[in-house]
Write a protein that holds these residues in place. Structure first.
Motif, PDB file in Angstrom:
ATOM      1  N   GLN A   1       0.851  -1.189   0.000  1.00  0.00           N
ATOM      2  CA  GLN A   1       0.000   0.000   0.000  1.00  0.00           C
ATOM      3  C   GLN A   1       0.889   1.242   0.000  1.00  0.00           C
ATOM      4  N   PHE A   2       0.916   1.931  -1.140  1.00  0.00           N
ATOM      5  CA  PHE A   2       1.738   3.128  -1.260  1.00  0.00           C
ATOM      6  C   PHE A   2       0.976   4.363  -0.792  1.00  0.00           C
ATOM      7  N   HIS A   3       1.719   5.280  -0.146  1.00  0.00           N
ATOM      8  CA  HIS A   3       1.192   6.581   0.267  1.00  0.00           C
ATOM      9  C   HIS A   3       2.380   7.415   0.710  1.00  0.00           C
ATOM     10  N   GLN A   4       2.120   8.583   1.238  1.00  0.00           N
ATOM     11  CA  GLN A   4       3.225   9.496   1.552  1.00  0.00           C
ATOM     12  C   GLN A   4       4.169   8.944   2.623  1.00  0.00           C
ATOM     13  N   ASN A   5       3.682   8.005   3.434  1.00  0.00           N
ATOM     14  CA  ASN A   5       4.538   7.415   4.465  1.00  0.00           C
ATOM     15  C   ASN A   5       5.086   6.045   4.077  1.00  0.00           C
ATOM     16  N   PHE A   6       4.775   5.606   2.851  1.00  0.00           N
ATOM     17  CA  PHE A   6       5.399   4.397   2.306  1.00  0.00           C
ATOM     18  C   PHE A   6       5.591   4.639   0.814  1.00  0.00           C
ATOM     19  N   THR A   7       6.806   4.939   0.430  1.00  0.00           N
ATOM     20  CA  THR A   7       7.120   5.457  -0.893  1.00  0.00           C
ATOM     21  C   THR A   7       7.847   4.416  -1.745  1.00  0.00           C
TER      22      THR A   7
ATOM     23  N   PRO B   1      -2.516   1.735  -6.288  1.00  0.00           N
ATOM     24  CA  PRO B   1      -2.368   2.815  -7.272  1.00  0.00           C
ATOM     25  C   PRO B   1      -1.311   3.833  -6.841  1.00  0.00           C
ATOM     26  N   PHE B   2      -0.365   4.118  -7.736  1.00  0.00           N
ATOM     27  CA  PHE B   2       0.684   5.090  -7.420  1.00  0.00           C
ATOM     28  C   PHE B   2       0.636   6.295  -8.367  1.00  0.00           C
ATOM     29  N   PHE B   3      -0.486   6.459  -9.046  1.00  0.00           N
ATOM     30  CA  PHE B   3      -0.656   7.607  -9.921  1.00  0.00           C
ATOM     31  C   PHE B   3      -1.060   8.823  -9.073  1.00  0.00           C
ATOM     32  N   LYS B   4      -0.868  10.003  -9.617  1.00  0.00           N
ATOM     33  CA  LYS B   4      -1.075  11.222  -8.844  1.00  0.00           C
ATOM     34  C   LYS B   4      -2.478  11.255  -8.247  1.00  0.00           C
ATOM     35  N   SER B   5      -2.530  11.395  -6.935  1.00  0.00           N
ATOM     36  CA  SER B   5      -3.807  11.367  -6.214  1.00  0.00           C
ATOM     37  C   SER B   5      -3.981  12.639  -5.403  1.00  0.00           C
ATOM     38  N   ALA B   6      -5.104  12.729  -4.737  1.00  0.00           N
ATOM     39  CA  ALA B   6      -5.364  13.888  -3.889  1.00  0.00           C
ATOM     40  C   ALA B   6      -4.292  13.975  -2.807  1.00  0.00           C
ATOM     41  N   PRO B   7      -3.848  15.172  -2.456  1.00  0.00           N
ATOM     42  CA  PRO B   7      -2.822  15.310  -1.419  1.00  0.00           C
ATOM     43  C   PRO B   7      -3.221  14.601  -0.136  1.00  0.00           C
ATOM     44  N   GLY B   8      -2.273  13.848   0.416  1.00  0.00           N
ATOM     45  CA  GLY B   8      -2.528  13.130   1.658  1.00  0.00           C
ATOM     46  C   GLY B   8      -3.260  11.830   1.496  1.00  0.00           C
ATOM     47  N   SER B   9      -3.488  11.394   0.267  1.00  0.00           N
ATOM     48  CA  SER B   9      -4.217  10.139   0.041  1.00  0.00           C
ATOM     49  C   SER B   9      -3.479   8.979   0.702  1.00  0.00           C
ATOM     50  N   THR B  10      -4.241   8.114   1.354  1.00  0.00           N
ATOM     51  CA  THR B  10      -3.646   6.947   2.011  1.00  0.00           C
ATOM     52  C   THR B  10      -3.850   5.664   1.224  1.00  0.00           C
ATOM     53  N   HIS B  11      -4.491   5.784   0.035  1.00  0.00           N
ATOM     54  CA  HIS B  11      -4.842   4.563  -0.701  1.00  0.00           C
ATOM     55  C   HIS B  11      -4.639   4.662  -2.211  1.00  0.00           C
ATOM     56  N   GLY B  12      -4.709   5.863  -2.789  1.00  0.00           N
ATOM     57  CA  GLY B  12      -4.471   6.030  -4.215  1.00  0.00           C
ATOM     58  C   GLY B  12      -5.675   5.842  -5.101  1.00  0.00           C
ATOM     59  N   TYR B  13      -6.839   5.563  -4.530  1.00  0.00           N
ATOM     60  CA  TYR B  13      -8.032   5.375  -5.353  1.00  0.00           C
ATOM     61  C   TYR B  13      -8.719   6.701  -5.694  1.00  0.00           C
ATOM     62  N   ASP B  14      -8.166   7.805  -5.202  1.00  0.00           N
ATOM     63  CA  ASP B  14      -8.673   9.134  -5.552  1.00  0.00           C
ATOM     64  C   ASP B  14      -7.715   9.793  -6.549  1.00  0.00           C
ATOM     65  N   VAL B  15      -7.330   9.022  -7.564  1.00  0.00           N
ATOM     66  CA  VAL B  15      -6.381   9.504  -8.572  1.00  0.00           C
ATOM     67  C   VAL B  15      -6.911  10.757  -9.253  1.00  0.00           C
ATOM     68  N   CYS B  16      -6.051  11.765  -9.409  1.00  0.00           N
ATOM     69  CA  CYS B  16      -6.464  12.991 -10.097  1.00  0.00           C
ATOM     70  C   CYS B  16      -5.690  13.204 -11.390  1.00  0.00           C
ATOM     71  N   ASP B  17      -4.727  12.342 -11.679  1.00  0.00           N
ATOM     72  CA  ASP B  17      -4.009  12.389 -12.957  1.00  0.00           C
ATOM     73  C   ASP B  17      -3.456  10.988 -13.217  1.00  0.00           C
TER      74      ASP B  17
END
Length: 919
Positions: free
Chosen positions: A10-16, A39-55
């Motif tokens: 699970q990728f997010h700002q605390n696991f890169t 998902p590691f595509f550009k997401s909403a700032p602070g996303s913990t899951h990546g399913y809120d991809v914005c690009d």
């Protein structure tokens, strides 16, 4: 390239990417050959899951740069590993201004270049919303928010935005011309310069089409230059904004000219006019069926595949798409082209997130390798449940709650609740579309909107699966026809007072008769069918997974994604049938037991299954606990909190998630917090006494305090000691269940996935609990020392997790060294005989002369061996080839050649047995 096994991160700002890079040697040592990335595509700032991809075409900067990704990819290649990536085609995150498509829509409305990209109804029922997007982001009613001064206009980077806390909304440029005109007028710029500037702004801000982008960019640069620090124009603009903030009428008038309408967030359920992911307002659905949308969202994915970096794809929420099969075909074609291949049929390893009904099968004509494995997780748990306990546990549950609840009736009611509370706008749209269809043929014109909407709700509430896959211009297949006819028949039976012909009309719209003597408008029919099929899935998910699973607490081990809580247990024979069918139809289907979406981890469910073996003992201790803890409950509005159903959920949750190792004070305090947070989510999802929309803070607090007092250490707590004593009796059989489950996942037909951290014991609950940081330093150290651990210590010190790690590593490396055996080998259920024959699961797999024998126990508490001992008696696995000489992978014992092997020989010193034929 088919993976031998994946490991979900699970990728997010605390696991890169950098953190994953450090793990590659560990994962390779464990036996993993494919990293399975969230998902590691550009997401909403602070996303913990990546399913809120914005690009979709950029890496998330919080996870890492392209260079960081390349470094990870290179490390994977050096270790002979690959990557499966999670891709989100159904929706995008729309919080803030990071999503340039959505921002352009808000700025330019229906004239936006991206207006068609999102599933927006520009002409909804409410006149005030015509050509506007409803944005339900306010914490209070609009007028109150306005007059409390919570809206702030900002001038930055050559443009205006309307800010509301974390939300930064664009303003239609033409609406800001008066602000700039007034500001320019206040400067001492020469008259000609003022006129030229204002003419330029007017021309640019009124421009539409693709040319406006370059023109606006140039104008923004000009304005940035003119309003550089301390300039007269910048001060004048700031003065104008302050004046607007002080004049609510002017500010309201400015906001009213925008292409969006701001509203209280509670309005969303009834009036929102863009399709969402379920009921999440921050996730707007895409029209992936449009060629331009497909093309513009897949550039980066195809590039990663073409470079050999990504070799597998997981498609999130496939049921949200208008035409899943067409999308998957188009995707495989695109992936094939990226690889320089012709013909896209299964060009790349492709999985879909699809929840199958109890008897539902994945559509055989989809060009995929299978699902993400929810159904396997549900089946393995059911296999460990003693079905003979159903009557006793059901009666005991009804006695506790003081009522007799029927699961199917509860699903029906909760789906209707969801349609009334959180997804009513979607159903209202369908009802009005159905009314428009009825008006297109005089035969049906007398149906009212109200009657059609009520009947439609009833049909959806009776749907037995998440969705059908009708193609409006094609004849329906037999499966979809049966599903629809069954739902309509159930709806009619439940509603004898509703006009029969209304249901017949719905039937004929979905399944037109041949010949069709009363055809309706084909385009309206097409829209209705596609929208209906995109709607039934979210209603099922919200009504079942996110409501009923938190209310129907008869036996929560079965309340799992892909499971059917009213189907109590599964026979060994049915389990073998499912494996045989999977091998024949989707041999590379993912096999999972824990995911980021599971309600409880694999180990929690495995321990809870033990309760089905001791129903009388379990219900007896619950009665004692309820009596003992009666004083901890609190009266609120004439009811006791927690209520009996919630209290029963708490006890089951504690038994399943209580750590197997002693907790120090810090760990104990953390555990209490985790259970409190879980119960808060459970209360809100259940929607009985509290909810996300209308939280009952007193009730929430009372339940939280109940949990705290249950678990607080000290001499005054009379519950904790007897509770721990009972849990202790479930630990070893729960451990055996967990190892049985793990072994089946790693040896049955399919491709196994290890969810992050679950190679050791994992007592996680639903997200976000199951996304807590994983101690990889501990796991790496244990893996390094595993070969030096005496074999006898694995079982003796099972609480440390070595035994689970050892089985995982051993079987993963076996899969790598015998790829064809696991990917192509036969599957043969084996007969068992003797005293405890029903307590064994046995099968063998064979490929080109190599045979694998797997024997694992089940229901060990009921059978009286804990762990298995000589009490197996004459129990044996039969039907073996007596010429085969076997090697036990765990004990290294080699049973003598025979057509049968005794269970006590197989489990001599170890709770599971996996044997490979010796050359």
């Amino acid at each position: 390239m088919i993976p031998t096994a994946t490991y979900r991160l699970q990728f997010h700002q605390n696991f890169t990417f950098e953190d994953a890079l450090a793990l590659v040697p560990y994962l390779a040592g464990l036996g993993i050959d494919s990293l399975y990335a969230s998902p590691f595509f550009k997401s909403a700032p602070g996303s913990t899951h990546g399913y809120d991809v914005c690009d979709h075409n950029a890496f998330d900067p919080e996870i890492g740069s392209e260079q960081d990704f390349e470094a990870l990819s290179e490390a994977l290649k050096q270790h002979g590993m690959r990557m499966v990536v999670d891709f989100v085609p159904n929706h995008m995150g729309i919080t803030g201004i990071e999503n340039r498509w959505w921002t352009d829509v808000l700025e330019n409305g229906a004239n936006s270049l991206y207006a068609r990209y999102f599933d927006i109804d520009w002409h909804p029922l409410k006149n005030e919303l015509h050509n506007k997007v409803l944005l339900p982001i306010l914490g209070d009613q609009y007028g109150r928010v306005l007059e409390k001064g919570e809206f702030r206009l900002e001038w930055k980077d050559g443009a205006f935005t309307l800010n509301y806390y974390q939300h930064r909304l664009p303003l239609t440029p033409s609406s800001t011309l008066p602000i700039l005109e007034n500001a320019v007028a206040k400067t001492d710029m020469p008259v000609d310069e003022k006129r030229n500037l204002l003419d330029t702004l007017d021309r640019s801000y009124r421009m539409t089409g693709s040319m406006r982008l370059e023109e606006r960019r140039a104008v923004n640069e000009l304005l940035i230059d003119l309003t550089s620090r301390g300039s007269q124009l910048a001060q004048a603009i700031e003065s104008e904004l302050n004046a607007l903030h002080a004049d609510f009428d002017r500010l309201d008038a400015l906001i009213a000219t925008q292409h969006y309408r701001l509203s209280f967030w509670k309005v969303a359920s009834e009036e929102i006019n863009y399709r969402r992911f379920f009921d999440i307002n921050d996730l707007a659905a895409l029209r992936m069926e449009l060629p331009e949308v497909f093309t513009d969202t897949h550039h980066l994915l195809f590039d990663l595949v073409s470079r050999g970096v990504v070799t597998g794809v997981r498609i999130d929420h496939i049921d949200g798409l208008a035409d899943p099969r067409s999308y998957l075909t188009q995707l495989q074609d695109g992936l094939a082209t990226a690889l320089g291949k012709t013909g896209g049929d299964k060009a790349v390893y492709l999985l879909v997130e699809k929840i199958l009904g109890h008897t539902e099968q994945l559509r055989p004509d989809w060009p995929v390798h299978g699902t993400t494995g929810y159904e396997f997780a549900a089946r393995t748990t059911a296999l460990l449940v003693d079905s003979s306990a159903e009557k006793r546990l059901t009666e005991g549950y009804h006695d506790i709650i003081g009522d007799e609840w029927n699961y199917r009736e509860m699903v029906y009611r909760n789906k209707k609740l969801v349609m009334q509370v959180s997804l009513s706008s979607e159903v209202n749209y369908l009802g009005h579309t159905l009314n428009r269809i009825s008006e297109s043929n005089r035969w049906y014109r007398d149906f009212t909107v109200n009657a059609l909407t009520i009947a439609l709700r009833e049909v959806i509430a009776c749907f037995p699966v998440y969705r059908t896959y009708l193609i409006p211009d094609n004849p329906p297949d037999d499966l979809d026809r049966r599903i629809i006819l069954r739902a309509i028949a159930l709806a009619r039976r439940r509603n004898p007072a509703l006009e029969r012909t209304v249901f017949e009309f719905i039937r004929d719209v979905l399944l037109p008769p041949d010949p069709n003597l009363h055809p309706v408008d084909p385009e309206l029919r097409r829209q209705f069918i596609l929208k209906l099929q995109q709607c039934t899935g979210p209603i099922m998910a919200k009504g079942v997974e996110d409501t009923t699973f938190y209310v129907y607490n008869r036996f929560i081990a079965l309340n799992e994604v892909g499971g059917e809580p009213d189907v109590f247990g599964m026979s060994v024979e049915k389990f073998h049938e499912a494996n045989t069918r999977r091998l024949a139809e989707f041999p590379h289907n993912m096999l999972t037991t824990s995911t980021h979406d599971t309600k409880r981890s694999e180990d929690v469910r495995a321990r809870l299954a033990v309760l089905s073996e001791i129903p009388y003992k379990w219900l007896a201790v619950v009665r004692k606990w309820r009596k003992l803890n009666r004083k901890l409950r609190r009266e609120i509005d004439g009811e006791m909190a927690p209520d009996p159903n919630e209290e029963y959920l708490i006890y089951q949750t504690l038994v399943g998630s209580w750590p197997s190792h002693p907790m120090d004070d810090g760990e104990h305090a953390t555990y209490i917090s985790r259970v409190q947070e879980y119960m808060l989510k459970a209360l809100h999802e259940a929607k009985t006494h509290s909810s996300w929309i209308e939280p009952h803070e007193q009730w929430d607090q009372a339940v939280s305090e109940f949990v705290k007092q249950l678990l607080t250490r000290g001499p005054q707590n009379q519950f904790l000691a007897p509770f721990q004593a009972f849990v202790e009796t479930t630990l070893v059989p729960g451990m055996i269940n967990a190892l049985t489950q793990l072994t089946l996942k790693l040896t049955a037909p399919g491709m196994p996935d290890i969810y992050q951290g679950t190679e050791l014991w994992d007592w996680s609950l639903v997200d976000p609990d199951n996304r807590r940081p994983v101690d990889y330093a501990l796991r790496a150290e244990l893996l390094r020392t595993l070969d030096n651990v005496p074999f006898s210590d694995l079982l003796a010190h099972w609480r440390d997790g070595w035994i689970k790690l050892h089985i995982t590593k051993t079987l993963l490396h076996l899969r790598k060294s015998h790829k064809k055996l696991f990917q192509e080998g036969t599957y043969e259920p084996l007969k068992t005989r003797g005293l405890h024959s029903k307590n064994l699961i046995a099968f063998q797999r064979e490929h080109e002369g190599t045979t694998l024998l797997v024997v694992v126990p089940r229901l060990t508490t009921k059978a009286g061996f804990n762990p298995p001992t000589e009490r197996w008696g004459d129990t044996a696995v039969a039907g073996l080839d007596s010429a085969i000489r076997w090697r036990n992978l765990f004990t290294q014992n080699i049973p003598a050649g025979s057509d049968a092997i005794r269970a006590r020989a197989l489990f001599d010193g170890f709770p599971i047995a996996v044997l490979v034929s010796e050359p």
